[in-house]
Design a protein around this motif. Structure first.
Motif, short mmCIF file in Angstrom:
data_model
loop_
_atom_site.label_atom_id
_atom_site.label_comp_id
_atom_site.label_asym_id
_atom_site.label_seq_id
_atom_site.Cartn_x
_atom_site.Cartn_y
_atom_site.Cartn_z
N LYS A 59 96.69 -96.73 -41.15
CA LYS A 59 95.50 -96.70 -42.01
C LYS A 59 94.10 -96.45 -41.23
O LYS A 59 93.23 -95.95 -41.72
N THR A 60 93.97 -96.58 -40.04
CA THR A 60 92.89 -96.46 -39.29
C THR A 60 92.69 -95.01 -38.79
O THR A 60 91.32 -94.75 -38.57
N VAL A 61 93.43 -94.16 -39.01
CA VAL A 61 93.25 -92.80 -38.77
C VAL A 61 92.35 -92.16 -39.87
O VAL A 61 91.80 -90.91 -39.65
N PHE A 62 92.24 -92.62 -40.96
CA PHE A 62 91.30 -92.11 -42.07
C PHE A 62 90.08 -92.82 -42.08
O PHE A 62 89.93 -93.54 -42.60
N LYS A 63 88.99 -92.06 -41.60
CA LYS A 63 87.84 -92.50 -41.32
C LYS A 63 86.66 -91.63 -41.61
O LYS A 63 86.79 -90.40 -41.51
N PRO A 64 85.43 -91.95 -41.67
CA PRO A 64 84.25 -91.00 -41.61
C PRO A 64 84.44 -89.91 -40.45
O PRO A 64 84.74 -90.31 -39.56
N TRP A 65 83.96 -88.99 -40.91
CA TRP A 65 84.00 -87.48 -40.16
C TRP A 65 83.05 -88.13 -38.70
O TRP A 65 83.55 -87.69 -37.63
N GLU A 66 81.91 -88.81 -38.93
CA GLU A 66 81.18 -89.07 -37.65
C GLU A 66 81.87 -90.03 -36.84
O GLU A 66 81.62 -90.13 -35.66
N GLU A 67 83.04 -90.59 -37.07
CA GLU A 67 83.76 -91.53 -36.63
C GLU A 67 85.30 -90.69 -35.86
O GLU A 67 86.00 -91.34 -35.35
N ARG A 68 85.37 -89.47 -36.05
CA ARG A 68 86.58 -89.03 -35.67
C ARG A 68 86.84 -88.81 -34.31
O ARG A 68 88.07 -88.64 -33.82
N LEU A 69 85.65 -88.69 -33.43
CA LEU A 69 86.14 -88.71 -31.91
C LEU A 69 85.99 -90.25 -31.32
O LEU A 69 86.15 -90.16 -30.13
N ASN A 70 86.13 -91.18 -32.14
CA ASN A 70 86.11 -92.52 -31.56
C ASN A 70 87.78 -92.97 -31.38
O ASN A 70 88.53 -93.00 -32.49
N LEU A 71 88.03 -92.94 -30.26
CA LEU A 71 89.33 -93.01 -29.59
C LEU A 71 89.92 -94.40 -29.57
O LEU A 71 90.86 -94.63 -29.07
N GLU A 72 89.29 -95.31 -29.92
CA GLU A 72 89.63 -96.83 -30.02
C GLU A 72 90.77 -97.13 -30.85
O GLU A 72 91.54 -98.06 -30.69
N LYS A 73 90.59 -96.43 -32.13
CA LYS A 73 91.68 -96.85 -33.03
C LYS A 73 92.59 -95.59 -33.11
O LYS A 73 92.04 -94.46 -33.34
N TYR A 74 93.78 -95.82 -33.32
CA TYR A 74 94.77 -94.41 -33.33
C TYR A 74 96.08 -95.14 -34.03
O TYR A 74 96.44 -96.59 -33.85
N VAL A 75 96.88 -94.32 -34.20
CA VAL A 75 98.40 -94.77 -34.37
C VAL A 75 99.39 -93.97 -33.62
O VAL A 75 99.11 -92.82 -33.34
N GLU A 76 100.14 -94.85 -33.13
CA GLU A 76 101.24 -94.22 -32.22
C GLU A 76 102.53 -94.02 -32.75
O GLU A 76 102.95 -95.21 -33.52
N SER A 77 103.66 -93.72 -32.79
CA SER A 77 105.00 -93.35 -33.08
C SER A 77 105.56 -94.75 -32.42
O SER A 77 105.37 -94.84 -31.26
N ASP A 78 106.67 -94.77 -33.06
CA ASP A 78 107.50 -96.11 -32.38
C ASP A 78 108.82 -95.60 -31.67
O ASP A 78 108.75 -95.50 -30.37
N VAL A 79 109.81 -95.49 -32.55
CA VAL A 79 111.39 -95.14 -31.79
C VAL A 79 111.19 -93.88 -31.28
O VAL A 79 112.15 -93.62 -30.45
N ASP A 80 110.48 -92.77 -31.86
CA ASP A 80 110.56 -91.31 -31.58
C ASP A 80 109.44 -90.66 -31.75
O ASP A 80 108.36 -91.51 -32.14
N GLU A 81 109.18 -89.57 -32.12
CA GLU A 81 107.99 -88.86 -32.16
C GLU A 81 107.55 -88.55 -33.76
O GLU A 81 106.48 -88.17 -33.83
N GLU A 82 108.28 -89.03 -34.49
CA GLU A 82 108.11 -88.82 -36.00
C GLU A 82 107.13 -89.69 -36.49
O GLU A 82 107.01 -90.94 -36.19
#
Length: 207
Positions: free
Chosen positions: A48-71
């Protein structure tokens, strides 16, 4: 030795375009975040955290990473109808950026069992860490979207896929809830319409 470097023109778009782009990429605010799903995320709620204002697009503190494979698979419900015009993805480095994106329209609660279906549109992605590459959708196919599913099937070689930002550009319109307004017309009958005095009373005579 008269080399022209062209300072200030080519590649210096962020300063000029940020206000306008912020408006164009405002569909994140029309997402029903409580019901947004991200499948195969390594941390619950991170998608949910990767949907954010345009001005915050380069904020690398919040991200989502896949778990068991790359999907990764995002189920994104909107609070109304969307005409989707473009998608922008900022992903991780060292091969963790997604390399393909598949878009499905109005198919809520998709799972990885469903992704064998043909998507409305798919894109081969390029690694983008600044948010400058937009993938334009076929607007005819995405003119009335109340639910968008985004499937990232693979990346550029890493075991895990990482995404920092997904930007959605388009137009939003409020969904009309048919039936609710129609019912309200019949809630209070007009007493004057019912001529009670014309009803013949039944008389009971006690013998």
């Amino acid at each position: 030795m008269s080399h022209s470097h062209g300072h200030g023109c080519d590649g210096d778009h962020d300063h000029d375009e940020t206000p306008e782009m912020g408006v164009q990429y405002s569909l994140y605010s029309k997402i029903d975040v409580d019901n947004l799903e991200c499948l195969n995320e390594s941390e619950d709620g991170a998608g949910k955290t990767v949907f954010k204002p345009w001005e915050e697009r380069l904020n690398l503190e919040k991200y989502v990473e896949s778990d068991v494979d790359e999907e990764l698979l995002f189920n994104i419900p909107f609070t109304g109808n969307v005409k989707l015009k473009g998608v922008l993805v900022i992903g991780g480095d060292n091969g963790a950026h997604p390399s393909k994106m598949r878009l499905f329209k109005n198919r809520p609660h998709m799972t990885f069992d469903d992704v064998a279906l043909a998507p409305e549109q798919e894109f081969e992605l390029h690694a983008d860490d600044t948010g400058t590459l937009e993938y334009s959708t076929a607007v005819v196919k995405f003119s009335s979207v109340n639910h968008l599913t985004i499937h990232f099937p693979n990346n550029f070689g890493s075991e895990k896929t990482r995404i920092y930002y997904i930007g959605l550009r388009g137009e939003f319109s409020t969904a009309y809830r048919h039936g609710v307004t129609i019912c309200s017309y019949e809630t209070r009958p007009n007493v004057a319409d019912h001529k009670i005095e014309s009803i013949n009373p039944v008389t009971h005579e006690i013998q």
